[in-house]
Structures are given as structure tokens and as C-alpha cells.
Design an enzyme around this catalytic site. Structure first.
Site, short mmCIF file in Angstrom:
data_model
loop_
_atom_site.label_atom_id
_atom_site.label_comp_id
_atom_site.label_asym_id
_atom_site.label_seq_id
_atom_site.Cartn_x
_atom_site.Cartn_y
_atom_site.Cartn_z
N SER A 70 0.82 -1.21 0.00
CA SER A 70 0.00 0.00 0.00
C SER A 70 0.86 1.26 0.00
O SER A 70 2.01 1.26 0.46
CB SER A 70 -0.92 0.01 1.22
N GLU B 193 6.68 -0.49 -5.44
CA GLU B 193 5.47 -0.62 -6.24
C GLU B 193 4.30 -0.49 -5.29
O GLU B 193 4.08 -1.35 -4.43
CB GLU B 193 5.42 -1.97 -6.96
N CYS C 239 -2.93 -4.26 -8.25
CA CYS C 239 -2.78 -2.81 -8.35
C CYS C 239 -2.78 -2.32 -9.78
O CYS C 239 -2.99 -1.14 -10.04
CB CYS C 239 -1.51 -2.37 -7.64
#
Length: 493
Positions: A243, A264, A298
Site C-alpha cells: 500500500s 510498487e 494494483c
């Protein structure tokens, strides 16, 4: 195929520190199958001291490993790839039990991709290249003449690999393999929800001949374990997937210690669908959000921006697509959508659907393709939130589940502006029958990657995000760059 046996010394019950399978100071905690709510196994709970010991072991091993010939490192990675491929079925079964992934996803996109990543970095790449000679004028630092130069890629040092729960095979492999190939050593802190697969990976690497201390794995639910790894003075770099909020905290620590970082983070991928798009292709591509990892990815195109002329048909077809998806036991042959990772995450995703309803969205789907959801397990039915605006929280915040929002727009410039009006910028998408327009729009999007009429990825293309979606680039050769420093060596010609 390698004939090396895969040792069962870890079996997910012990930490892997300095080449030894070590009893955890904190005992064990239960890993739960999100599809059945049954216990998969007990994962070791490391102490802060054990986490720091893992970092120290990696530091001690770094010197010898960094001086190992690249061909030798590559051979070890190749053997690891063979072992992982040879153990595809049991490894995939464990991944499925830990994550709730469907059988095809566990085999192909988790374990299969992990094996491919070790195999890819078993290919030796040049670590140095010549720089064009330059004629220097005489000065206080030396005589005039031709100066030669060489740029050399050096390993960063000890890399802390902090991995995500949505893919306990491909994600760690994407960090470990290029880091080792470049001569770094690693300390892996897997996600607490599914660490058992990462210990299997450590066993495969041990069997492949990785020297003691080069790879270390410490798991735990306690925040202190991850903090210890990130803060350790023995760690030179942190590679994190997760996150944005956690990434920001890690970034603060890296800043204080001048540690290198590769992150990432979150995503809220915009998918611009123009009036002239191949609607079937767009619906199929966007529809993967509902099914692939149950939307826990994501890179998913979760924020659909549809031009007004196609908006109604797109909503209708996406809703129909969601309704056709079978939700259920991921081990079932016809199951397309499995569970999300935990009860807490299920509740979070469902709260966003209810929030969207309160914000004025039209809620379509969500009932498990009309068949109801399983009574046990952590399931969310594929859900479409139509009639949204870009200022709604459901359009701005990462939901990380099988939920897609749809927003209308009129002109091209408006669509681009809406796409860029986001805190995130990982991967966006463009669907248009006008290839020139598609590429024109792609160049204007503030995202690390753009898919034009596709959601497929090229695994040699650089991967990473703009804005709050991350720092740095990896995948393919770019991962070798990420896990290295560039050193210039200059001499008189």
C-alpha cells in the site's frame, strides 16, 4: 530438470536465517485458507532480534557472494527455476490454500511466473560498458590527453524484500532473482497472510546451492519484524510492494538512512474507452478486474472513463460480463472468481460498495453471478459502480477487490484530464479504433505504463509508477538496473 532434492527443513515452521532453519522466538500463528476459513498451517513469528540477525547474516554473506562469478550466480538461479517448475503442483496447491487463487492463477500466474523469473535472470547480462573516449584539456587535476572510461554496475548490498499478499510466488521472485543476479544478498519479509510459500521458495534456493546467508526469510504479524528489517543498518536498499501508506512510512526510514528504494505501491488505473473502440475487447480487458486475483491487483483498470457515445452500452456489457462470472471454491473447475484474502478485507471492499451507493453510484452485480455467495470463506461478488463522478471516494481510493467504477466523459481532452486527476499513476489503458489517437492519448497520461487496446504486459518492459504509485522501475533488464549502483572508472588513454 534438476535432480536436486528439495529439502523439507523449513516446511513453513521455521525461519531461514544465515542458511539455518531456526525456531522462531515468538512461536507460530495460523495461516487461514480464505476459501474455507480452515487453517493451512502455522507460520513462524520472528522476534525483532531474529530479524536483525537475518540482516547481519546477509551483510556477512554479501562480500563473498558479490565476488562470485556472474555465470555461477546464473547457474544457481537456473537450478532454482528447474526445482520450482518440478514442484509446480505442490507449490501451486499451497499458494492456492494461502491466497484463495483459482487453480489456473496459482499454477500459471503465481508459481509459473516465479519459475520464469528465476529462469530469466539466469541469463548473464553485461555489467559494464565502455564510454566513448574524451580529449581533455590540461588542467590542475592532470595533463591533457585522451581519457578512457568504463561504467560498471555494482551490487547495492543487502536488499530487504518486503512482499505483498496477493502473489506470494511471483512477487518475491521478481525481487529475489534480479537482486541475486546482480550480486546482492537479500532478507525477505513476506506478507503475514501467506508466508508459507516464501519458505518453500527459500527451500528451493537452498537446494539450488545458494550459499549460507545469501537468502534469509523472516515472517511475522508483528509490525516490529518488518520495521527491524527496514531500519537495520545492515540493509542498503528496500524493495517493497504494498500500500501507498506503508510505502510512505518506509520511504521516511529510507530517507533518514539514505537507503536506496524500489517501491510498487497502489493503483487506480484509468481505462479510457472512446466511441470508436472495439467494445468487446474493452469489456473483456476491463472485466479481468472482476476475476483476476478477485480484483486484488494494483494494475487493474478499476476506473473506467467511457466516452458518452459508448457509455450506456459499455455499462450494460460490463454488468452482463460480471453477472456471468462464477464465484466460488477456487478449486472448482468452472470457478472464475475466488475469495479475497481475509474477512477484514472482505468487509473493507463491501464498505466501499456501500459508500458508492451513498455517494450516488448505481450498483450493479455483487451477488455472485446470481447464484449467491458461499456460506464459508471471504467472498465478494463482482460489482459495477456506474454513474460515478471523479470526485467520489470510490473513484479516487484503491478498493483492491472485484469492483469497477464507470465515469462518462465527452471530449478527448476531458478524458485525459480525468485520467490524470488521481493520486495514483501505475498503469492506465486506452481503447480506441484510431491508433494515432490512442498513442497520442497514451503519451499524455501520467502513468508508469499504458496499455493500448490490451491489458497484457510485456515482461521486459519497465514497470513502476508515477505519483503515489511508486518509486523506481523494475522487470526485465530494468530490475538489474534497480538492484545496482553505477560506478565510473576513468583512466588516462
Amino acid at each position: 530438470m534438476s535432480s536436486r532434492p528439495v529439502p523439507q527443513g523449513g516446511d513453513g515452521q521455521r525461519l531461514f536465517v544465515g542458511g539455518a532453519w531456526t525456531e522462531p522466538d515468538g512461536g507460530h500463528y495460523e495461516v487461514t485458507d480464505p476459501a474455507t476459513e480452515e487453517t493451512v498451517g502455522g507460520a513462524p513469528e520472528a522476534s525483532r532480534e531474529q530479524a536483525l540477525a537475518a540482516c547481519a547474516a546477509a551483510r556477512e554473506a554479501f562480500g563473498p557472494w558479490s565476488r562470485t562469478a556472474p555465470e555461477e550466480r546464473a547457474a544457481i538461479l537456473g537450478r532454482a527455476a528447474d526445482i520450482i517448475r518440478g514442484q509446480l503442483e505442490p507449490y501451486a496447491a499451497l499458494a492456492q490454500a494461502e491466497t484463495g487463487a483459482t487453480t489456473g492463477t496459482a499454477r500459471g500466474m503465481q508459481v509459473g511466473v516465479a519459475g520464469a523469473r528465476f529462469r530469466r535472470y539466469a541469463r548473464v547480462e553485461p555489467a559494464e560498458w565502455a564510454i566513448a573516449p574524451q580529449i581533455n584539456e590540461a588542467g590542475p587535476m592532470g595533463r591533457a590527453g585522451v581519457m578512457g572510461a568504463l561504467a560498471v554496475r555494482q551490487p547495492v548490498g543487502v536488499v530487504a524484500c518486503v512482499t505483498s499478499y496477493n502473489n506470494p510466488w511471483a512477487n518475491p521472485a521478481g525481487k529475489i532473482a534480479p537482486a541475486l543476479a546482480m550480486g546482492n544478498t537479500v532478507v525477505v519479509k513476506p506478507a503475514p497472510q501467506d508466508p508459507l510459500s516464501v519458505y518453500r521458495m527459500a527451500e528451493a534456493l537452498e537446494a539450488a546451492g545458494v550459499p549460507r546467508g545469501v537468502v534469509n526469510v523472516v515472517s511475522g504479524r508483528a509490525v516490529a519484524v518488518g520495521e527491524a528489517v527496514v531500519e537495520s543498518p545492515d540493509v542498503d536498499m528496500v524493495s517493497f510492494t504494498g500500500s501507498t501508506a506503508v510505502g510512505q512510512r518506509i520511504g521516511e526510514v529510507c530517507g533518514r538512512g539514505m537507503k536506496r528504494q524500489l517501491m510498487e505501491l497502489g493503483g487506480k488505473g484509468a481505462a479510457l474507452v472512446f466511441d470508436d473502440a472495439d467494445l468487446g475487447s474493452a469489456v473483456a480487458g476491463i472485466g479481468t478486474t472482476f476475476s483476476f486475483y478477485s480484483g486484488q491487483i494494483c494494475t487493474a483498470p478499476t476506473r473506467v472513463l467511457a466516452q458518452r457515445g459508448v457509455y450506456g452500452r459499455l455499462v450494460e456489457q460490463l454488468a452482463a460480463y460480471a453477472g456471468r462470472l462464477k464465484v466460488g471454491d477456487p478449486r472448482g473447475r468452472d470457478t472464475v472468481v475466488g475469495p479475497v484474502i481475509s474477512a477484514a478485507h472482505r468487509d473493507r471492499v463491501e464498505s466501499y460498495v456501500e459508500l458508492g451507493r451513498k455517494e450516488g453510484a448505481t450498483v450493479l452485480g455483487g451477488d455472485g453471478a446470481g447464484h449467491g455467495l458461499p456460506s464459508r470463506g471471504f467472498y465478494v461478488g463482482p460489482t459495477l459502480l456506474a454513474d460515478c463522478t471523479n470526485d467520489m471516494r470510490v473513484a479516487r481510493e484503491e478498493i483492491f477487490g472485484p469492483v469497477v467504477v464507470v465515469i462518462p466523459f465527452d471530449e478527448e481532452d476531458e478524458g485525459v484530464a480525468l485520467a490524470n486527476d488521481s493520486d495514483y499513476g501505475l498503469i492506465d489503458y486506452v481503447w480506441s479504433g484510431d491508433v494515432a489517437r490512442a498513442f497520442r492519448v497514451a503519451r499524455q497520461l501520467r502513468a508508469g505504463g499504458v496499455g493500448v487496446n490490451t491489458v497484457a504486459r510485456n515482461m521486459e518492459a519497465p514497470f513502476g509508477g508515477f505519483k503515489k504509485s511508486g518509486v523506481g522501475r523494475d522487470v526485465g533488464s530494468y530490475a538489474l538496473h534497480a538492484y545496482s549502483e553505477v560506478q565510473a572508472i576513468v583512466w588516462p588513454g
